[in-house]
Motif scaffolding. Structure first.
Motif, mmCIF file in Angstrom:
data_model
loop_
_atom_site.group_PDB
_atom_site.id
_atom_site.type_symbol
_atom_site.label_atom_id
_atom_site.label_comp_id
_atom_site.label_asym_id
_atom_site.label_seq_id
_atom_site.Cartn_x
_atom_site.Cartn_y
_atom_site.Cartn_z
ATOM 1 N N GLY A 42 0.823 -1.209 0.000
ATOM 2 C CA GLY A 42 0.000 0.000 0.000
ATOM 3 C C GLY A 42 0.851 1.251 0.000
ATOM 4 O O GLY A 42 0.496 2.263 -0.631
ATOM 5 N N GLU A 43 2.003 1.188 0.664
ATOM 6 C CA GLU A 43 2.912 2.330 0.675
ATOM 7 C C GLU A 43 3.569 2.530 -0.695
ATOM 8 O O GLU A 43 3.899 3.656 -1.074
ATOM 9 N N LEU A 44 3.766 1.442 -1.449
ATOM 10 C CA LEU A 44 4.271 1.584 -2.811
ATOM 11 C C LEU A 44 3.254 2.321 -3.678
ATOM 12 O O LEU A 44 3.627 3.155 -4.511
ATOM 13 N N MET A 45 1.965 2.037 -3.485
ATOM 14 C CA MET A 45 0.922 2.770 -4.199
ATOM 15 C C MET A 45 0.971 4.242 -3.839
ATOM 16 O O MET A 45 0.910 5.118 -4.711
ATOM 17 N N MET A 46 1.090 4.526 -2.545
ATOM 18 C CA MET A 46 1.170 5.911 -2.074
ATOM 19 C C MET A 46 2.387 6.612 -2.661
ATOM 20 O O MET A 46 2.305 7.751 -3.159
ATOM 21 N N LEU A 47 3.543 5.931 -2.640
ATOM 22 C CA LEU A 47 4.766 6.519 -3.169
ATOM 23 C C LEU A 47 4.640 6.792 -4.662
ATOM 24 O O LEU A 47 5.109 7.823 -5.157
ATOM 25 N N GLY A 48 3.986 5.879 -5.392
ATOM 26 C CA GLY A 48 3.762 6.100 -6.812
ATOM 27 C C GLY A 48 2.929 7.337 -7.078
ATOM 28 O O GLY A 48 3.225 8.125 -7.994
ATOM 29 N N ALA A 49 1.876 7.528 -6.285
ATOM 30 C CA ALA A 49 1.033 8.718 -6.454
ATOM 31 C C ALA A 49 1.830 9.987 -6.182
ATOM 32 O O ALA A 49 1.705 10.990 -6.909
ATOM 33 N N MET A 199 5.000 -1.180 -10.165
ATOM 34 C CA MET A 199 4.435 -0.353 -11.234
ATOM 35 C C MET A 199 2.909 -0.441 -11.254
ATOM 36 O O MET A 199 2.229 0.577 -11.467
ATOM 37 N N VAL A 200 2.371 -1.636 -11.032
ATOM 38 C CA VAL A 200 0.916 -1.772 -10.971
ATOM 39 C C VAL A 200 0.367 -0.995 -9.770
ATOM 40 O O VAL A 200 -0.696 -0.357 -9.856
ATOM 41 N N ALA A 201 1.091 -1.021 -8.654
ATOM 42 C CA ALA A 201 0.680 -0.234 -7.487
ATOM 43 C C ALA A 201 0.697 1.255 -7.809
ATOM 44 O O ALA A 201 -0.193 2.006 -7.383
ATOM 45 N N ALA A 202 1.692 1.701 -8.583
ATOM 46 C CA ALA A 202 1.749 3.112 -8.983
ATOM 47 C C ALA A 202 0.557 3.478 -9.850
ATOM 48 O O ALA A 202 -0.025 4.563 -9.709
#
Length: 290
Positions: A42-49, A199-202
């Protein structure tokens, strides 16, 4: 509740479930390849955003170029995260890996807060208008979440089914030792899986940012995505998508009728499914082979 309101909640729920599904797909990819549950996903998604926000808004590169650079930067980060950190823990106890991924999640959240601040930020997107039909008003950003999930799922299916690298990753995920003796570069491919998952999380972060804004708290979607993966059957990609859609559709209706427990229904549904069917709705069973 009127029929138009029910349709609107349904569309919101589907888009929400698709957002969870994008994150859950990354969870499952990494788990299938390494048997590691990455609690920092979830933090990877946040970092991507945040990275997309930096490239597109702060550096002024525009949404599309900023999105491409943000996704690629998360891919590099995911690759290095495995190559530098996770690879060194091969053979360690699951408790050790669990503690490490939780620590990484906390560090990424703190780092994001120190760099970008703790105040929610807005990401300008070219699909922020509303669409009205039959008395139902739905944001174009939510439709893009659904479309984006379908497109990403099809691209990933084609990659893993039709390319040599994708087939090699499948072989390595089923039996790493046999894949190694077959001269498949297992370590490199596992790092590629981490890169793809990041990348998918981003992409999930980009899709969810117009709906939720960009802040450190958006990483909570990772836990809801994990709950969806558990509901569907952890290790099964179709199951993860199904579980996330169930949670995504159920949440708006349950929040409307029972607002006292708002925000907790993903975990309530997960517990209910675990009591009834511990292996999830779609259990993942396959014979290991190369």
């Amino acid at each position: 509740m009127e029929f138009s309101d029910a349709i609107q909640l349904l569309l919101i729920g589907i888009s929400q479930g698709c957002g969870y599904a994008l994150i859950a797909i990354g969870f499952v990819f990494i788990y299938r390849a390494t048997e590691i549950v990455n609690f920092a996903h979830g933090e990877l998604m946040m970092l991507g955003a945040f990275m997309v926000l930096t490239f597109s808004e702060i550096w002024g590169l525009g949404f599309w170029l900023g999105s491409a650079l943000g996704i690629l930067s998360l891919g590099v980060f995911g690759y290095l995260l495995d190559a530098v950190v996770m690879r060194r823990l091969v053979g360690q106890a699951q408790a050790t890996i669990f503690i490490l991924t939780v620590a990484i999640a906390m560090m990424l959240r703190a780092l994001a807060g120190m760099i970008w601040g703790w105040t929610p930020l807005s990401l300008s997107v070219p699909f922020s208008s509303d669409i009205t039909f039959g008395g139902v008003v739905i944001g174009l950003d939510r439709i893009m979440i659904i479309v984006g999930t379908v497109v990403i799922s099809l691209l990933l299916y084609a990659f893993f089914s039709l390319t040599r690298t994708g087939l090699a990753i499948q072989a390595a995920s089923q039996n790493q030792l046999a894949a190694y003796y077959s001269r498949i570069p297992v370590k490199r491919l596992i790092a590629v899986v981490w890169a793809i998952g990041a990348m998918v999380a981003a992409v999930a972060g980009i899709m969810m940012a117009p709906v939720t804004q960009v802040d450190t708290g958006m990483s909570i979607f990772g836990i809801k995505a994990l709950a969806g993966a558990v509901v569907g059957g952890f290790g099964s990609i179709p199951g993860a998508v199904l579980g996330c859609l169930i949670i995504g559709v159920a949440e708006p209706f349950l929040d409307f009728y029972f607002p006292a427990f708002k925000g907790t229904y993903a975990y309530i549904i997960m517990l209910a499914v675990l009591f009834i069917r511990p292996e999830g709705l779609i259990s993942q069973t396959f014979q290991k082979k190369v």
